[in-house]
Design an enzyme around this catalytic site. Sequence first.
Site, PDB file in Angstrom:
ATOM      1  N   ALA A 281      67.505  45.825 101.331  1.00  0.00           N
ATOM      2  CA  ALA A 281      68.826  46.699 101.319  1.00  0.00           C
ATOM      3  C   ALA A 281      69.859  45.738 100.967  1.00  0.00           C
ATOM      4  CB  ALA A 281      69.163  47.312 102.609  1.00  0.00           C
TER       5      ALA A 281
ATOM      6  N   GLY B 175      63.770  46.521 102.870  1.00  0.00           N
ATOM      7  CA  GLY B 175      64.008  47.706 101.790  1.00  0.00           C
ATOM      8  C   GLY B 175      62.992  47.557 100.607  1.00  0.00           C
TER       9      GLY B 175
ATOM     10  N   GLU C 287      59.811  48.433 101.694  1.00  0.00           N
ATOM     11  CA  GLU C 287      59.607  50.038 102.096  1.00  0.00           C
ATOM     12  C   GLU C 287      59.678  50.839 100.612  1.00  0.00           C
ATOM     13  OE1 GLU C 287      63.274  49.274 104.588  1.00  0.00           O
ATOM     14  OE2 GLU C 287      62.167  50.542 106.037  1.00  0.00           O
TER      15      GLU C 287
ATOM     16  N   GLU D   4      63.770  42.355 108.742  1.00  0.00           N
ATOM     17  CA  GLU D   4      65.020  42.919 109.189  1.00  0.00           C
ATOM     18  C   GLU D   4      65.145  42.457 110.707  1.00  0.00           C
ATOM     19  OE1 GLU D   4      63.048  44.542 107.484  1.00  0.00           O
ATOM     20  OE2 GLU D   4      63.752  46.051 106.297  1.00  0.00           O
TER      21      GLU D   4
HETATM   22  C1  3H9 Z   1      67.039  45.673 104.879  1.00  0.00           C
HETATM   23  O1  3H9 Z   1      66.235  45.979 104.083  1.00  0.00           O
HETATM   24  C2  3H9 Z   1      67.280  47.373 105.732  1.00  0.00           C
HETATM   25  C3  3H9 Z   1      66.295  48.316 105.425  1.00  0.00           C
HETATM   26  O2  3H9 Z   1      65.282  48.308 106.118  1.00  0.00           O
HETATM   27  C4  3H9 Z   1      66.838  49.793 105.553  1.00  0.00           C
HETATM   28  C5  3H9 Z   1      68.193  50.098 104.909  1.00  0.00           C
HETATM   29  C6  3H9 Z   1      68.587  51.460 105.431  1.00  0.00           C
HETATM   30  N1  3H9 Z   1      71.460  41.366 100.524  1.00  0.00           N
HETATM   31  O3  3H9 Z   1      68.550  33.216 100.410  1.00  0.00           O
HETATM   32  P1  3H9 Z   1      68.864  32.656  98.955  1.00  0.00           P
HETATM   33  C7  3H9 Z   1      71.713  36.641  98.424  1.00  0.00           C
HETATM   34  S1  3H9 Z   1      67.967  44.636 105.626  1.00  0.00           S
HETATM   35  C8  3H9 Z   1      72.623  40.978  99.901  1.00  0.00           C
HETATM   36  O4  3H9 Z   1      69.869  31.559  99.023  1.00  0.00           O
HETATM   37  P2  3H9 Z   1      66.110  32.158  98.344  1.00  0.00           P
HETATM   38  C9  3H9 Z   1      72.213  35.553  99.247  1.00  0.00           C
HETATM   39  O5  3H9 Z   1      73.274  35.749 100.226  1.00  0.00           O
HETATM   40  C10 3H9 Z   1      67.284  43.391 104.145  1.00  0.00           C
HETATM   41  N2  3H9 Z   1      72.608  39.707  99.255  1.00  0.00           N
HETATM   42  O6  3H9 Z   1      67.771  32.671  97.956  1.00  0.00           O
HETATM   43  C11 3H9 Z   1      72.520  34.490  98.172  1.00  0.00           C
HETATM   44  O7  3H9 Z   1      73.753  34.745  97.781  1.00  0.00           O
HETATM   45  P3  3H9 Z   1      74.751  33.697  97.376  1.00  0.00           P
HETATM   46  C12 3H9 Z   1      65.885  43.100 104.472  1.00  0.00           C
HETATM   47  C13 3H9 Z   1      71.307  38.877  99.665  1.00  0.00           C
HETATM   48  O8  3H9 Z   1      65.659  32.132  96.882  1.00  0.00           O
HETATM   49  C14 3H9 Z   1      71.497  34.936  97.145  1.00  0.00           C
HETATM   50  O9  3H9 Z   1      71.106  36.264  97.503  1.00  0.00           O
HETATM   51  N3  3H9 Z   1      65.979  41.516 103.562  1.00  0.00           N
HETATM   52  C15 3H9 Z   1      70.244  39.695 100.090  1.00  0.00           C
HETATM   53  O10 3H9 Z   1      66.234  30.982  99.213  1.00  0.00           O
HETATM   54  C16 3H9 Z   1      70.299  34.041  97.147  1.00  0.00           C
HETATM   55  O11 3H9 Z   1      69.683  33.957  98.496  1.00  0.00           O
HETATM   56  C17 3H9 Z   1      65.971  40.405 104.222  1.00  0.00           C
HETATM   57  O12 3H9 Z   1      66.346  40.192 105.201  1.00  0.00           O
HETATM   58  C18 3H9 Z   1      70.266  40.808 100.685  1.00  0.00           C
HETATM   59  N4  3H9 Z   1      69.256  41.489 101.066  1.00  0.00           N
HETATM   60  O13 3H9 Z   1      65.610  33.189  99.085  1.00  0.00           O
HETATM   61  C19 3H9 Z   1      65.740  39.283 103.192  1.00  0.00           C
HETATM   62  N5  3H9 Z   1      69.410  38.517 100.149  1.00  0.00           N
HETATM   63  O14 3H9 Z   1      73.931  32.900  96.034  1.00  0.00           O
HETATM   64  C20 3H9 Z   1      66.948  38.606 103.110  1.00  0.00           C
HETATM   65  C21 3H9 Z   1      69.869  37.478  99.677  1.00  0.00           C
HETATM   66  O15 3H9 Z   1      76.118  34.174  97.097  1.00  0.00           O
HETATM   67  N6  3H9 Z   1      66.949  37.237 101.988  1.00  0.00           N
HETATM   68  N7  3H9 Z   1      71.006  37.752  99.136  1.00  0.00           N
HETATM   69  O16 3H9 Z   1      74.785  32.622  98.572  1.00  0.00           O
HETATM   70  C22 3H9 Z   1      66.093  36.533 101.893  1.00  0.00           C
HETATM   71  O17 3H9 Z   1      65.268  36.329 102.910  1.00  0.00           O
HETATM   72  C23 3H9 Z   1      66.092  35.211 100.959  1.00  0.00           C
HETATM   73  O18 3H9 Z   1      67.519  35.524 100.168  1.00  0.00           O
HETATM   74  C24 3H9 Z   1      65.117  35.622  99.754  1.00  0.00           C
HETATM   75  C25 3H9 Z   1      65.650  34.524  98.828  1.00  0.00           C
HETATM   76  C26 3H9 Z   1      63.663  34.946 100.461  1.00  0.00           C
HETATM   77  C27 3H9 Z   1      65.143  36.822  99.271  1.00  0.00           C
END
Ligand code: 3H9
Length: 693
Positions: A66, A105, A108, A128
């Site tokens: 998400a 998400g 999911e 999450e």
């Molecule tokens: C969810 O899914 C809830 C659902 O179950 C239910 C809903 C109803 N959203 O980490 P990076 C941005 S909760 C918005 O440096 P990497 C991040 O801020 C979500 N932005 O890259 C950064 O921005 P900026 C569950 C996001 O290659 C840029 O993307 N998911 C999100 O080292 C690059 O990120 C997670 O918890 C997001 N979800 O790593 C996953 N994710 O360039 C969270 C990233 O402006 N994300 N951004 O600074 C991660 O673990 C890592 O970002 C990922 C990439 C492994 C994907």
Amino acid sequence: MIQLTEAATLTVQDGIGIISINNPPVNALGYPVRKGIADGIDQAVKDSQVKAIVIICEGRTFCAGADIREFGQPPKEPGLGEVLEILDASPKPTIAAIHGTAFGGGLETALSCHFRIGVPTAQFGLPEVKLGLLPGAGGTQRLPRVVGPEKALQMIAIGDPIGATEALAVGLIDEIVDGDLKAAAIAFAGKVLAENRPLVKVSANNQKVEAARGKSEIFDTFRKSIARKARGFVAPENCIKAVEGSVNLPFKEGLKRERELFMELMNGHQSAAQRYAFFAERQVSKIPDIPKDTPQLDVKKVGIIGAGTMGGGIAMNFVNAGYTVTLVETKQDFLDRGLGVIRKNYEITASKGKMTTADVEKRMSLITGTLSLEDLADVDLVIEAVFEDMPLKKEIFGKLDRICKKDAILATNTSYLDVNEIAAVTGRPEFVLGLHFFSPANVMRLLEIVRGAKTSKTVLATALTIGKKIKKVAVVVGVCHGFAGNRMFSQRKNEMDQVILEGASPEQVDKVVYDFGFPMGPFVLSDLIGLDLGWKKETSSSSSVRDILCESGRMGQKNGRGYYLYEAGNRAPIPDPEVKQMIDDFAAKQGYKKRAVSDDEIVKRCVYPLINEGAKILEEGIAVRPSDLDIIWINGYGWPVYLGGPMFYADLIGLDKVLATLKEYEAKLGSHWKPAALIEKLVSEGKGFKDLN
Ligand code: 3H9
């Protein structure tokens, strides 16, 4: 090609409808993506030419979940749950084609498809919980139905991802595919159609959850296994309850239960803190006057001076990231001992199955030991990690300036000393900076990059890149005594030392600080570090409890006696009446009148000095933003992430309330409690630290 929304298209190729998502950087499931999937499915189902539907993402990854930035904003329909219901109900086969990370998400969404394929490097996870949440779009109900409740508990309540091989083994994906993912997905869809495979609707697949019904021991055992790590966090327990729901309730009821538990977390302050920390950690590398395109130096060879605990740990970081390291010591046996410790550390990792013996040898082969500084002539970066002695450091930097090539970066690992003074002995102060690692350096994630007055932008940008490569959370700070982290820490330490003179016992303080969420209290920590660190018998003057303890031979855990007693081979602290007496006697001599100190006062006197000093650090421009200080405290000092860091915590309590307490303590306890001007200013403007991030 139909442009469904600005982030999604639908194309039909060989009878396969391909919904392609493009929402950089990580294809988060914001509104245009959700709407795109919903409309894409709708149109593909209606289109008689389309026999099967593929969901695929452009760019570096499948969906990372998400869009966290949307949380807390008014919801925009369709919600993810609604989209996934549409997907779930598709009468035509749906296939998720996954590369990069299918997280939260994103996973999911994939779980709501009938089939899933992935490239060998793909990762699958429901992280999450690390944001203080639980998967809120059916993940807690669908994942157990696919991989079974035990595996689902691990993935959901711990939040660590799994790779493609494991995903295949546990049935999370149907195939690992090589080559072009889109072509492979189309081929897979063709196979599904040709074989007339039944649609695998996860929501209706109850075998694995039914098999676990009535087996509450699954959950009890799991709860016990994570109890230590999950201490203080509310999300893991809600994750467990949601998975219990998948076992005990029909799918639809389970979804409702998941929703309740999700909203509970979403509305709580822990998730707000953890989401803040997620973005704060990504913000640290953005330095206002260092644009992304700042030229950088190419660093491949690293020299490290000092093979002690610190130098050895630092060397491991670089070797792990593939750098070659020249490790310098003054004596052969110091060098041998240092190299031996590094080897032993790797061997321990290998014995746990986390690396092969060949890996151990490979890493060791990247390190060359030497007794001569002259061997650093061709390295690109030197990190000096000798003990805290300014004349010694100056001597070393003078030599390095002569020995090292002109554009080599010279860094000191000093914890307190003036980096500018060290830089000044060289003819290249623009190439000098501090790289302050935290002990144990191969474990702790924090790295303070200390920017000297003359450090060049190129050198700073290079250091930030190196920080990323060696997997540190690198925070840029300026020069002052103790930089940001230790300067704040010193204030806390002074206050804790005083609190025990006023009447609190070390045990009470340690318990309160532990219960607040730190891994340990200040006195257990002192015993662990060693009370004699920085203490000298010759100059000791019985002017503090520490002096008195050291003078009586109490050095901490290492000799079984410090603030506490320790039994041989056991790290559990045992309160010692003798120490209590020593503290009481010393306090009486100093004129303290013993009183009961409340737990609430201990929390305030532990945490508010951090906030006040943090504000001063910001005023002086030593740190870029309040959230950087929070990241320092979370990653370097064990501040509980669910409280967001001291500056976040100040806003959480209310900065006006913090200010009132600072003033009260200033009147009662002395001028060191004088509130920072920045706090006064923010309060007068009705603002908080959040307004400076
Ligand atoms: C969810 O899914 C809830 C659902 O179950 C239910 C809903 C109803 N959203 O980490 P990076 C941005 S909760 C918005 O440096 P990497 C991040 O801020 C979500 N932005 O890259 C950064 O921005 P900026 C569950 C996001 O290659 C840029 O993307 N998911 C999100 O080292 C690059 O990120 C997670 O918890 C997001 N979800 O790593 C996953 N994710 O360039 C969270 C990233 O402006 N994300 N951004 O600074 C991660 O673990 C890592 O970002 C990922 C990439 C492994 C994907």
